[in-house]
Structure formats: structure tokens, C-alpha cells
Design a protein around this motif. Sequence first.
Motif, mmCIF file in Angstrom:
data_model
loop_
_atom_site.group_PDB
_atom_site.id
_atom_site.type_symbol
_atom_site.label_atom_id
_atom_site.label_comp_id
_atom_site.label_asym_id
_atom_site.label_seq_id
_atom_site.Cartn_x
_atom_site.Cartn_y
_atom_site.Cartn_z
ATOM 1 N N ALA A 117 10.699 9.339 -49.731
ATOM 2 C CA ALA A 117 11.643 8.287 -48.999
ATOM 3 C C ALA A 117 11.225 7.119 -49.929
ATOM 4 C CB ALA A 117 11.801 8.064 -47.820
ATOM 5 N N THR A 118 12.197 6.491 -50.297
ATOM 6 C CA THR A 118 11.947 4.950 -51.126
ATOM 7 C C THR A 118 12.777 3.837 -50.336
ATOM 8 O OG1 THR A 118 13.849 5.224 -52.502
ATOM 9 C CG2 THR A 118 11.270 6.028 -53.428
ATOM 10 N N ARG A 119 13.602 4.452 -49.574
ATOM 11 C CA ARG A 119 14.702 3.434 -48.857
ATOM 12 C C ARG A 119 14.430 3.403 -47.135
ATOM 13 N NH1 ARG A 119 19.036 5.536 -52.236
ATOM 14 N NH2 ARG A 119 19.347 3.921 -53.936
ATOM 15 N N SER A 120 14.701 2.251 -46.444
ATOM 16 C CA SER A 120 14.579 2.428 -45.188
ATOM 17 C C SER A 120 15.492 3.265 -44.421
ATOM 18 C CB SER A 120 14.600 0.931 -44.618
ATOM 19 O OG SER A 120 13.574 0.101 -45.154
ATOM 20 N N LEU A 121 15.321 3.603 -43.250
ATOM 21 C CA LEU A 121 16.316 3.997 -42.308
ATOM 22 C C LEU A 121 17.583 3.067 -42.184
ATOM 23 C CD1 LEU A 121 14.001 5.618 -39.586
ATOM 24 C CD2 LEU A 121 15.342 6.813 -41.411
ATOM 25 N N LYS A 122 18.621 3.428 -42.021
ATOM 26 C CA LYS A 122 19.709 2.708 -41.573
ATOM 27 C C LYS A 122 19.642 1.922 -40.292
ATOM 28 C CE LYS A 122 24.858 2.863 -41.722
ATOM 29 N NZ LYS A 122 25.062 2.456 -43.065
ATOM 30 N N PRO A 123 19.805 0.518 -40.395
ATOM 31 C CA PRO A 123 19.550 -0.177 -39.053
ATOM 32 C C PRO A 123 20.951 -0.542 -38.464
ATOM 33 C CG PRO A 123 19.428 -1.713 -40.940
ATOM 34 C CD PRO A 123 19.576 -0.321 -41.490
ATOM 35 N N TYR A 124 20.660 -0.882 -37.207
ATOM 36 C CA TYR A 124 21.965 -1.208 -36.299
ATOM 37 C C TYR A 124 21.601 -2.420 -35.787
ATOM 38 C CZ TYR A 124 24.149 3.499 -37.434
ATOM 39 O OH TYR A 124 24.713 4.442 -38.145
ATOM 40 N N SER A 125 22.615 -3.252 -35.042
ATOM 41 C CA SER A 125 22.368 -4.397 -34.292
ATOM 42 C C SER A 125 22.075 -3.999 -33.052
ATOM 43 C CB SER A 125 23.732 -5.215 -34.547
ATOM 44 O OG SER A 125 24.008 -5.636 -35.786
ATOM 45 N N VAL A 126 21.082 -4.741 -32.418
ATOM 46 C CA VAL A 126 20.844 -4.641 -31.002
ATOM 47 C C VAL A 126 21.014 -5.674 -30.217
ATOM 48 C CG1 VAL A 126 19.202 -3.589 -29.288
ATOM 49 C CG2 VAL A 126 19.114 -2.703 -31.831
ATOM 50 N N TYR A 127 21.507 -5.679 -29.105
ATOM 51 C CA TYR A 127 21.672 -6.917 -28.275
ATOM 52 C C TYR A 127 21.339 -6.413 -26.667
ATOM 53 C CZ TYR A 127 23.791 -10.340 -24.995
ATOM 54 O OH TYR A 127 23.945 -11.154 -24.075
ATOM 55 N N VAL A 128 20.474 -7.017 -26.170
ATOM 56 C CA VAL A 128 20.043 -6.823 -24.719
ATOM 57 C C VAL A 128 20.238 -8.148 -23.836
ATOM 58 C CG1 VAL A 128 18.022 -6.065 -23.475
ATOM 59 C CG2 VAL A 128 18.219 -5.268 -25.589
ATOM 60 N N ASN A 129 21.004 -7.633 -22.593
ATOM 61 C CA ASN A 129 21.186 -8.977 -21.574
ATOM 62 C C ASN A 129 20.059 -8.524 -20.619
ATOM 63 O OD1 ASN A 129 22.512 -6.923 -20.059
ATOM 64 N ND2 ASN A 129 24.325 -7.944 -20.403
ATOM 65 N N ASN A 130 20.136 -9.038 -19.614
ATOM 66 C CA ASN A 130 19.040 -8.757 -18.664
ATOM 67 C C ASN A 130 19.202 -7.227 -18.038
ATOM 68 O OD1 ASN A 130 18.135 -11.483 -18.385
ATOM 69 N ND2 ASN A 130 19.812 -12.158 -16.919
ATOM 70 N N PHE A 131 20.359 -6.503 -17.951
ATOM 71 C CA PHE A 131 20.542 -5.258 -17.359
ATOM 72 C C PHE A 131 20.748 -4.099 -18.419
ATOM 73 C CE2 PHE A 131 21.585 -8.519 -14.186
ATOM 74 C CZ PHE A 131 20.387 -8.291 -13.476
ATOM 75 N N ASN A 132 21.406 -4.347 -19.614
ATOM 76 C CA ASN A 132 21.991 -3.750 -20.509
ATOM 77 C C ASN A 132 21.512 -3.639 -22.021
ATOM 78 O OD1 ASN A 132 24.107 -2.444 -18.451
ATOM 79 N ND2 ASN A 132 24.829 -4.627 -18.542
ATOM 80 N N ILE A 133 21.558 -2.500 -22.771
ATOM 81 C CA ILE A 133 21.291 -2.539 -24.007
ATOM 82 C C ILE A 133 22.547 -1.961 -24.711
ATOM 83 C CG2 ILE A 133 20.350 -0.235 -24.119
ATOM 84 C CD1 ILE A 133 18.413 -1.263 -26.273
ATOM 85 N N PHE A 134 22.915 -2.798 -25.964
ATOM 86 C CA PHE A 134 23.946 -2.673 -26.656
ATOM 87 C C PHE A 134 23.630 -2.249 -28.136
ATOM 88 C CE2 PHE A 134 24.983 -5.428 -23.440
ATOM 89 C CZ PHE A 134 26.408 -4.792 -22.756
ATOM 90 N N VAL A 135 24.093 -1.180 -28.529
ATOM 91 C CA VAL A 135 23.878 -0.829 -30.250
ATOM 92 C C VAL A 135 25.048 -0.608 -30.900
ATOM 93 C CG1 VAL A 135 22.687 0.625 -31.750
ATOM 94 C CG2 VAL A 135 21.540 0.258 -29.610
ATOM 95 N N SER A 136 25.336 -1.234 -32.133
ATOM 96 C CA SER A 136 26.345 -1.307 -32.972
ATOM 97 C C SER A 136 26.254 -1.911 -34.168
ATOM 98 C CB SER A 136 27.464 -2.246 -32.044
ATOM 99 O OG SER A 136 27.030 -3.718 -32.453
ATOM 100 N N ASN A 137 27.390 -1.710 -35.044
ATOM 101 C CA ASN A 137 27.212 -2.120 -36.336
ATOM 102 C C ASN A 137 28.380 -2.908 -36.740
ATOM 103 O OD1 ASN A 137 28.970 -0.082 -36.095
ATOM 104 N ND2 ASN A 137 28.338 1.081 -37.968
#
Length: 137
Positions: A117-137
Amino acid sequence: MNKWYCLLLVLVGLGCGKGDNSYVPSVSVNFQAPLADPKLIKLNSVGGSVIISGYGVAGLIIYRSGASSYVAFDRCSSYQPEKRCAVTIDDTGLTATDPCSAAKFLLSDGSPVKAPATRSLKPYSVYVNNFNIFVSN
């Protein structure tokens, strides 16, 4: 002058060819869950990681990289992504391995640490508030 024109034609000819299909495809990702979900228990500590199926190309890996920071990647290996080989978290919890090629990636940033491998894994955006985690693109 003709010499430069020939050189330009050669360079253009070398640059042409098949399109580069070596990138993980873009798909819509919209994952959310409460941090108290038992499936996410490993995210309670720094260095913890979880696999989430059913999202992205081959699933997601979410990794807690700091006290209040998380990263998420598609499990689809960046090496020959057309094979859709899903990386697996290693016993160390620091890397993930492509079972098809034995390539390794750091979970902290998705970068490749072992060939081919020469490329990184595909990243996604992560947002966390006090109680939940959100992953999106």
C-alpha cells in the motif's frame, strides 16, 4: 525546435493511458450512534477502535485517537480497492491489515506502514457531542 516538439509528444504520450481506478470509490456515509451503545464500548478509552458494518464501501473503523478526538476510515484497503478487501484491526490495536495483500495501515491517521500500500485509508468526518458520535462524508 523539432527536438523539443518530439520530446513534448513523448511526454504527453507517456502521461496518457487508462484512468486511475486505484482509489476507494465515494459512497454516501451517514452513521450515528450513542456513545453508550455497547458496540462502541472500546471507544471509551484512548487507543480503542471498533468496526462498524454496513457503511462505506467495506464498513468503517472508528478509532479514538485522543481524549476528545476520533478518526474514522473506510475498511476498504487502498491497495487494489476494486477487490474490496476489508482491513481488520490487529491485536496491537495500533494498525489494521489488508488480508488480501498483507498491507498495514496506522489507525491513528490511516497512513500505510507496510507495502504494497502507498495510499492512506479513505477518511471520513467525525463529530462527537456529549452523547453521540456521527461519521459522514
